[in-house]
Design an enzyme around this catalytic site. Structure first.
Site, PDB file in Angstrom:
ATOM      1  N   ASN A 122       0.773  -1.325  -0.354  1.00 31.67           N
ATOM      2  CA  ASN A 122      -0.231   0.094  -0.373  1.00 31.67           C
ATOM      3  C   ASN A 122       0.773   1.330  -0.112  1.00 31.67           C
ATOM      4  OD1 ASN A 122      -2.343  -1.017  -0.159  1.00 31.67           O
ATOM      5  ND2 ASN A 122      -2.387  -1.439   2.750  1.00 31.67           N
ATOM      6  N   ASP A 141      -4.414  -5.938   2.554  1.00 31.67           N
ATOM      7  CA  ASP A 141      -6.489  -6.408   2.998  1.00 31.67           C
ATOM      8  C   ASP A 141      -6.104  -7.327   2.395  1.00 31.67           C
ATOM      9  OD1 ASP A 141      -8.119  -4.204   4.672  1.00 31.67           O
ATOM     10  OD2 ASP A 141      -8.093  -3.278   2.534  1.00 31.67           O
ATOM     11  N   LYS A 181      11.739 -16.539  -8.505  1.00 28.57           N
ATOM     12  CA  LYS A 181      11.004 -15.763  -9.471  1.00 28.57           C
ATOM     13  C   LYS A 181      10.422 -16.438 -10.751  1.00 28.57           C
ATOM     14  CE  LYS A 181      12.452 -12.321 -12.311  1.00 28.57           C
ATOM     15  NZ  LYS A 181      13.527 -11.635 -12.782  1.00 28.57           N
ATOM     16  N   PRO A 222      -5.018 -10.514   7.735  1.00 27.12           N
ATOM     17  CA  PRO A 222      -5.990 -10.524   9.555  1.00 27.12           C
ATOM     18  C   PRO A 222      -6.643  -9.063   9.488  1.00 27.12           C
ATOM     19  CG  PRO A 222      -3.762 -11.447   9.321  1.00 27.12           C
ATOM     20  CD  PRO A 222      -3.584 -11.626   8.161  1.00 27.12           C
ATOM     21  N   LYS A 270     -16.839   2.177   9.517  1.00 31.87           N
ATOM     22  CA  LYS A 270     -16.428   1.317  10.205  1.00 31.87           C
ATOM     23  C   LYS A 270     -15.950   1.323  11.566  1.00 31.87           C
ATOM     24  CE  LYS A 270     -12.846   1.827   6.119  1.00 31.87           C
ATOM     25  NZ  LYS A 270     -11.796   2.379   5.465  1.00 31.87           N
ATOM     26  N   LYS A 312     -15.682  -2.242  12.856  1.00 27.09           N
ATOM     27  CA  LYS A 312     -15.334  -2.417  14.186  1.00 27.09           C
ATOM     28  C   LYS A 312     -14.846  -2.600  15.066  1.00 27.09           C
ATOM     29  CE  LYS A 312     -12.166  -2.015   9.812  1.00 27.09           C
ATOM     30  NZ  LYS A 312     -10.272  -2.365   9.592  1.00 27.09           N
TER      31      LYS A 312
HETATM   32  N1  CTP Z   1      -6.393  -2.255   9.465  1.00 29.51           N
HETATM   33  C1  CTP Z   1      -5.459  -3.482  10.634  1.00 29.51           C
HETATM   34  N2  CTP Z   1      -5.502  -4.519   9.874  1.00 29.51           N
HETATM   35  C2  CTP Z   1      -6.059  -4.393   8.031  1.00 29.51           C
HETATM   36  C3  CTP Z   1      -6.462  -3.730   7.867  1.00 29.51           C
HETATM   37  C4  CTP Z   1      -6.192  -2.700   8.118  1.00 29.51           C
HETATM   38  O1  CTP Z   1      -5.225  -3.189  11.159  1.00 29.51           O
HETATM   39  N3  CTP Z   1      -6.046  -6.284   7.660  1.00 29.51           N
HETATM   40  C5  CTP Z   1      -6.460  -1.453   9.814  1.00 29.51           C
HETATM   41  C6  CTP Z   1      -5.964   0.350   9.684  1.00 29.51           C
HETATM   42  O2  CTP Z   1      -4.574   0.665  10.309  1.00 29.51           O
HETATM   43  C7  CTP Z   1      -5.983   1.487   9.756  1.00 29.51           C
HETATM   44  C8  CTP Z   1      -8.180   1.082   9.735  1.00 29.51           C
HETATM   45  O3  CTP Z   1      -7.720  -0.595   9.884  1.00 29.51           O
HETATM   46  O4  CTP Z   1      -6.747   2.078  10.755  1.00 29.51           O
HETATM   47  C9  CTP Z   1      -8.375   1.212   8.361  1.00 29.51           C
HETATM   48  O5  CTP Z   1      -9.893   0.303   8.198  1.00 29.51           O
HETATM   49  P1  CTP Z   1      -9.909  -0.253   6.538  1.00 29.51           P
HETATM   50  O6  CTP Z   1     -11.245  -0.483   6.457  1.00 29.51           O
HETATM   51  O7  CTP Z   1      -9.453  -2.186   6.968  1.00 29.51           O
HETATM   52  O8  CTP Z   1      -9.954   0.587   5.773  1.00 29.51           O
HETATM   53  P2  CTP Z   1      -9.139   0.044   4.261  1.00 29.51           P
HETATM   54  O9  CTP Z   1      -8.318  -0.980   3.931  1.00 29.51           O
HETATM   55  O10 CTP Z   1      -9.298   1.203   3.420  1.00 29.51           O
HETATM   56  O11 CTP Z   1     -10.745  -0.906   3.839  1.00 29.51           O
HETATM   57  P3  CTP Z   1     -11.535  -0.926   2.647  1.00 29.51           P
HETATM   58  O12 CTP Z   1     -10.826  -1.213   2.138  1.00 29.51           O
HETATM   59  O13 CTP Z   1     -12.265  -1.630   2.850  1.00 29.51           O
HETATM   60  O14 CTP Z   1     -12.189   1.078   2.705  1.00 29.51           O
END
Ligand code: CTP
Length: 411
Positions: free
Chosen positions: A207, A276, A286, A302, A334, A338
């Protein structure tokens, strides 16, 4: 906290009055000690006005107790910080020479010493300066920065003095949280930076994230006296002094490190941009290109933040929501889904959020929200940590922190 602020002769000395202000705002007593060449860049009159104390620069000060300024100040200091620290002052400290008040204090003090180097990038990269930096670090002297960017000489590179607020935060964390601190005795776990999910030995999915926000939050929490564990994906931001940094790469590793650190934590802040999804299998060799198109099967990583929030005795849990549209609406979703205590929403995309030193954010909790104007990630972090501390005590232990009454509630 008593801070001896040494100012040596570099152009970045023009930032010294701001540094004094930042230190005093946090409750420090600041005694300025200038070298002779510092006077070329900033006046002692301005510094006396902002520090509220006469400037010291003379090793042979008849006014000082027993005419020994260096001993008196060396004992008085909880932290000695030199900002800016020139190549010359670094070399003088390495040599153990003590031709002036500032370097003599450095020899005579038992307090932690920090230097914030500031010089032209070629001077910083010079083998002599780097050798000096190494010796200083080996002796336990903390080197703050320098930052990378445009320089007063018109060139670009490493050698910019760190911003005053970053230096002030580091000074407070070196002082062991001495002074007025909101999070004294509290443990704060913070995730920062991106994660990398391997595809094969040379490729990964990641990311966009510089880690600057998470690192600034870690410094701000430490400046408020917290014991901070910073769980960091791969970033190029320097580790803040006095903070335990756990380096990880993948979401899985960040999950494990978080759950190890979280056991006795009071506050968890998830500032990392965690992937994600990760490839279902990591190919051992490779991958060679064979056809015009290919696909990779991805599986969910996770959710670290959700897993902490749903713990039986979860810490005060703060998430981040980086959104390109419907920022507040998605962030509130969120927060509820969460089961978080707070979420910080910020707009990302063209000209917002990523790889920048500033940020615009809104913090949301169940029955309120607060917007912060665009400001540096360092300033924003300081305000966010104050807000988090305020809500943490309100939610979890209102009666254990009387200082809360002194915080104005601007929700
Ligand atoms: N987060 C986490 N673990 C993951 C994904 C995200 O701890 N596997 C945390 C990030 O650090 C942040 C928050 O969750 O604090 C972001 O929420 P999330 O819903 O996961 O955001 P996105 O990944 O941007 O989700 P979406 O693509 O659905 O908007």
């Amino acid at each position: 906290m008593n801070v001896v602020l040494g100012i040596s002769g570099g152009i970045a000395a023009y930032k010294a009055p701001d540094l004094v202000r930042r230190l005093r705002e946090r409750g420090a007593n600041v005694q300025i000690v200038m070298t002779a060449s510092a006077e070329e860049f900033v006046t002692s009159t301005a510094l006396q006005a902002v520090s509220g104390k006469p400037i010291r620069s003379n090793l042979w000060d008849k006014e000082a107790e027993a005419a020994m300024s260096h001993i008196e100040l060396a004992r008085w200091a909880d932290v000695v910080v030199i900002a800016p620290a020139t190549a010359e002052v670094m070399a003088r400290i390495v040599s153990g020479g003590a031709p002036d008040l500032l370097t003599t204090i450095c020899l005579a003090t038992e307090a932690p010493i920090a230097l914030a180097p500031a010089m032209n990038h070629v001077m910083w990269g010079n083998a002599a300066t780097q050798a000096n930096r190494e010796v200083l670090e080996k002796r336990g002297i903390h080197i703050l920065g320098p930052g990378i960017g445009s320089q007063a000489c018109g060139e670009t590179g490493a050698g910019r003095m760190l911003e005053p607020d970053a230096i002030a935060a580091a000074v407070f964390s070196l002082g062991g949280g001495k002074g007025e601190s909101l999070l004294d005795g509290r443990k704060v776990v913070i995730t920062a930076g991106p994660t990398r999910e391997a595809i094969d030995p040379v490729r990964y999915i990641t990311n966009r994230s510089s880690g600057k926000m998470g690192y600034a939050l870690a410094s701000a929490a430490a400046a408020q006296g917290a014991k901070v564990v910073l769980i960091s994906g791969p970033v190029s931001v320097p580790a803040p002094p006095g903070i335990e940094v756990v380096d990880v790469e993948s979401a899985e590793q960040m999950y494990e490190a978080t759950h190890t650190a979280i056991v006795d934590a009071d506050i968890f802040i998830a500032a990392a941009a965690v992937a994600d999804y990760r490839p279902a299998t990591v190919v051992k060799q490779k991958i060679k290109k064979k056809s015009d198109a290919m696909s990779i099967e991805l599986v969910r990583c996770p959710d670290i933040l959700a897993s902490v929030a749903e713990m039986e005795s979860s810490p005060f849990t703060v998430g981040f929501a980086a959104e390109t549209e419907n920022v507040i609406e998605y962030a509130r979703g969120k927060l509820e889904n969460k089961k978080l205590d707070m979420i910080v929403a910020n707009r990302v995309g063209d000209n917002f959020g990523f790889d920048r030193d500033d940020n615009t954010a809104t913090a949301l909790w169940h029955d309120g929200q607060k917007s912060f104007p665009t400001c540096s990630k360092i300033d924003l972090s300081r305000e966010l940590i104050e807000l988090v501390a305020q809500h943490f005590y309100a939610v979890r232990s209102a009666d254990t922190q009387p200082r809360l009454t002194a915080i104005s509630n601007s929700d």
